[in-house]
Write an enzyme that holds these catalytic residues in place. Structure first.
Site, PDB file in Angstrom:
ATOM      1  N   GLY A 123       0.823  -1.202   0.000  1.00  0.00           N
ATOM      2  CA  GLY A 123       0.000   0.000   0.000  1.00  0.00           C
ATOM      3  C   GLY A 123       0.854   1.248   0.000  1.00  0.00           C
TER       4      GLY A 123
ATOM      5  N   GLY B   4       0.611   8.689   3.109  1.00  0.00           N
ATOM      6  CA  GLY B   4       1.218  10.010   3.028  1.00  0.00           C
ATOM      7  C   GLY B   4       2.709  10.010   3.303  1.00  0.00           C
ATOM      8  N   MET B   5       3.195   9.002   4.063  1.00  0.00           N
ATOM      9  CA  MET B   5       4.602   8.963   4.424  1.00  0.00           C
ATOM     10  C   MET B   5       5.465   8.156   3.458  1.00  0.00           C
ATOM     11  SD  MET B   5       5.065  10.832   7.074  1.00  0.00           S
ATOM     12  CE  MET B   5       4.092  11.600   8.368  1.00  0.00           C
TER      13      MET B   5
ATOM     14  N   ASP C   1       0.719  10.622  14.908  1.00  0.00           N
ATOM     15  CA  ASP C   1      -0.237  10.271  13.859  1.00  0.00           C
ATOM     16  C   ASP C   1      -0.988   8.992  14.228  1.00  0.00           C
ATOM     17  OD1 ASP C   1      -1.591  10.704  11.502  1.00  0.00           O
ATOM     18  OD2 ASP C   1      -0.093   9.730  10.226  1.00  0.00           O
TER      19      ASP C   1
END
Length: 529
Positions: free
Chosen positions: A26, A29-30, A142
Site C-alpha cells: 500500500g 502520506g509517508m 499520527d
C-alpha cells in the site's frame, strides 16, 4: 525498478537495501509499503520507503537516523518491532515485522463500528503500546486506525501500533515541518499541533481519545465539511459524547472521551495507558487500580511542572446576587436582538446591584508557619510593630459530577420543568397565548424558568464539560430573561414588546437545545421526548 524525481517504484523480484520485494502492500502520506524477504534470514518483513517530500525537511536525515535507532530498541507486545533503518539511493527506509492480517481502518470500513467491550480492549492495547513509545522518548503524532495493525484471529485480534518511527522524525517541535507540511491526520489531531504549540506525549493521548470515539460510534469526533472546519472544531468545539449517538455505549465512557480530548493538554490523562485503564474501568463500573502517572521521557516528556497550584478564585464584577437571596451567578450580556427588543417595547428591567467578589491567597515558604496554619498571618505596621491579621484560606475544590451523573441530574431537572410547563399551559384559558399579553401566564413561565436556572446552577460538572456547561447556563438564564421581559411587557400592556420577547425567547431556546446536545443531555435537548 523505476526511478524518477527522487522516488523509486519497486516491483516483484527487485532488490532494495538487501531485501527482495514480493509485492506492494500500500501507499500512504509517508511513503510506500512493500512485503519483502530478508534473504540471509529468510524472514518476511514490511519494508517502508519514505516519500521524498516527507524526507525533504532539513533536519529529517539526522533525526531519522537517531530516532530510528531508539525505535528499534523498543520491545513491547503492542508495538511493531523495527529490524533496521537506513538510506539507499537517497531514499530512507524502515524494515519492520510483517503482521499478517488487516489494519483497524479496514476493519472499521467493513464493520462501521466496534462493540464497546472489544473497542475498549483494543484501546487498552494501543495505549500500552504508546506508553512504551513515550517511555523511549518518542511521540507518535499520527495515531489513527490505519496505523493500528491487527494480527491473529479477528475475534481476538492483537493490536500493534506502527509508523511511530516515521511521524515523529518528519516534524519539527510543532505540528508543521520546516517546509510547511502538516504532520498528523486532521480527524485525530490535537489542538496544540494545529496552533504550533509545544508537542509532547499528550498529543497522542488526545488522538487516542478520538480513536476511542471512532471505534464506539463509527464516526470521527468532528465530521465537518472542509479541512478548515475540522481544524476549528479541534481547537474550539467541545468533545462529543459517544452515548448521545449510540445509546448502547455507557455514559461512563463519555467521561473518558471528554477528558482525553480536553483542549488544555494538562486536563488530559497523563499517559495513554491511563486512558486505556480508565476506559476499562468505566465499562466494568470498577475503580482504576493503578494511580495515574506520566511515563514519557525525553522529547515526549510533559513540558510543564507536574505540580499545578490550585486556581485563584477570580474577581468578577459582572456577578450579581438574586434578589430572593439565591446563589451568586454570572449575569449574561444581552444579545443585540434582546437589546433591540427592549428598546422597541419600552420595557426596562431592574437587574439589581452588581457586587465584586475578591479572594486573597497568601503563600508561604517551604515550611508551614504556625500562624498561617491557624488561619492567621503576622505583618509589620508602619511603626515597626507586628499585627496579626486573619488569613482567608482558599475554599476546597467542590466534588464534581461525572458526565453520566451530570446528564442524569440535568435531565431530571428538565423533566420536572417540562412537566410544570405542561401543567401551566393546561391550567391557563385558551386565550392565554404568546400572542396576547397575559400576566398570570407570564408569571408562571418566569417562576418555572428561574427555578430551572437555580437548580442547574447547583450542579458541578466535570472539568472536561465546564466550558460548555457554563455556556449552557448562560443560555438558560437568557431564556429566563426573555420570560421576565414578557412579564414586564404584560404588566405594561405592551403587546408588541410581549410578542417580541417570546419570539426572541424561542430563538434562544433553539440555541439552548443545541448546547444541551453538546453536553449529552437527552431530555433537555429534546432527543428523547
Amino acid at each position: 525498478m523505476v526511478e524518477g524525481n527522487g522516488w523509486i517504484e519497486l516491483a516483484e523480484g527487485d532488490e532494495f537495501a538487501g531485501y527482495r520485494i514480493e509485492r506492494r502492500l500500500g501507499r500512504g502520506g509517508m511513503g510506500i509499503l512493500y512485503l519483502a524477504v530478508e534473504p540471509g534470514l529468510d524472514r518476511r518483513v514490511a519494508l517502508k520507503l519514505i516519500a521524498p517530500e516527507a524526507a525533504a525537511d532539513d533536519v529529517f536525515a539526522k533525526r531519522f537516523a537517531e530516532e530510528s535507532r531508539i525505535a528499534a530498541s523498543i520491545e513491547h507486545p503492542n508495538v511493531v518491532p523495527i529490524y533496521a533503518a537506513g538510506e539507499q539511493a537517497g531514499v530512507p527506509y524502515i524494515a519492520m515485522r510483517y503482521v499478517a492480517g488487516s489494519d483497524l481502518g479496514r476493519r472499521l470500513a467493513r464493520e462501521g463500528r466496534i462493540e464497546p467491550a472489544r473497542a475498549v480492549e483494543l484501546i487498552a492495547q494501543i495505549g500500552n503500546g504508546l506508553d512504551a513509545i513515550h517511555a523511549a522518548g518518542l511521540v507518535h503524532r499520527d495515531v489513527k486506525p490505519a496505523n493500528v495493525l491487527l494480527g491473529g484471529d479477528e475475534a481476538e485480534a492483537h493490536a500493534y501500533i506502527t509508523d511511530f518511527g516515521v511521524a515523529r522524525n518528519v516534524a519539527t517541535q510543532s505540528g508543521l515541518t520546516q517546509t510547511g507540511r502538516f504532520v498528523g491526520t486532521l480527524d485525530y489531531v490535537a489542538p496544540e499541533q494545529i496552533s504550533g504549540g509545544e508537542i509532547d506525549a499528550r498529543v497522542d493521548v488526545y488522538a487516542l481519545g478520538c480513536l476511542l470515539y471512532k471505534l464506539l460510534t463509527g464516526e470521527v469526533p468532528f465530521p465537518r465539511d472542509g479541512e478548515a472546519a475540522r481544524l476549528y472544531a479541534h481547537l474550539h468545539d467541545p468533545p462529543p459524547a459517544p452515548s448521545l449517538y449510540v445509546p448502547e455505549v455507557s455514559m461512563a465512557l463519555d467521561d473518558v472521551v471528554g477528558r482525553a480530548m480536553s483542549k488544555p493538554a494538562g486536563d488530559r490523562y497523563p499517559s495513554a495507558g491511563d486512558l486505556g485503564r480508565a476506559a476499562a474501568a468505566a465499562l466494568s463500573g470498577t475503580a482504576v487500580a493503578i494511580p495515574e502517572r506520566t511515563v514519557a521521557t525525553g522529547a515526549a516528556a510533559t513540558r510543564e511542572s507536574e505540580i499545578v497550584a490550585p486556581p485563584t478564585p477570580p474577581t468578577d464584577p459582572t456577578r450579581q446576587v438574586e434578589s430572593d437571596g439565591g446563589d451568586v451567578r454570572p449575569k449574561p450580556s444581552a444579545s443585540p436582538a434582546r437589546r433591540r427588543g427592549l428598546l422597541a417595547g419600552g420595557v426596562a428591567l431592574g437587574l439589581g446591584a452588581a457586587v465584586a467578589v475578591a479572594a486573597i491567597l497568601l503563600g508561604g515558604g517551604g515550611g508551614e508557619d504556625p500562624s498561617t496554619a491557624s488561619g492567621q498571618t503576622t505583618v509589620k505596621d508602619q511603626g515597626g510593630g507586628e499585627q496579626t491579621q486573619k488569613q482567608e484560606k482558599p475554599k476546597p475544590e467542590p466534588d464534581r459530577l461525572t458526565s453520566s451523573q451530570l446528564v442524569t441530574q440535568g435531565d431530571q431537572i428538565c423533566e420536572r420543568s417540562q412537566e410544570a410547563f405542561k401543567q401551566t399551559r393546561e391550567a391557563m384559558p385558551e386565550a392565554a397565548t404568546e400572542e396576547t399579553p397575559d400576566v398570570e401566564y407570564a408569571k408562571q413561565l418566569v417562576a418555572n424558568s428561574s427555578q430551572q436556572v437555580r437548580e442547574m446552577e447547583k450542579l458541578v460538572p466535570p472539568k472536561s464539560k465546564q466550558d460548555e456547561f457554563d455556556e449552557y447556563l448562560e443560555s438558560r438564564e437568557e431564556v429566563a430573561g426573555w420570560d421576565r421581559d414578557a412579564l414586564a411587557a404584560a404588566k405594561a400592556g405592551d403587546t408588541l414588546a410581549y410578542q417580541e420577547a417570546f419570539d426572541n425567547r424561542n430563538d434562544t431556546e433553539d440555541n439552548r437545545k443545541r448546547m444541551s446536545e453538546a453536553i449529552g443531555f437527552r431530555v433537555c435537548s429534546g432527543s428523547e421526548l
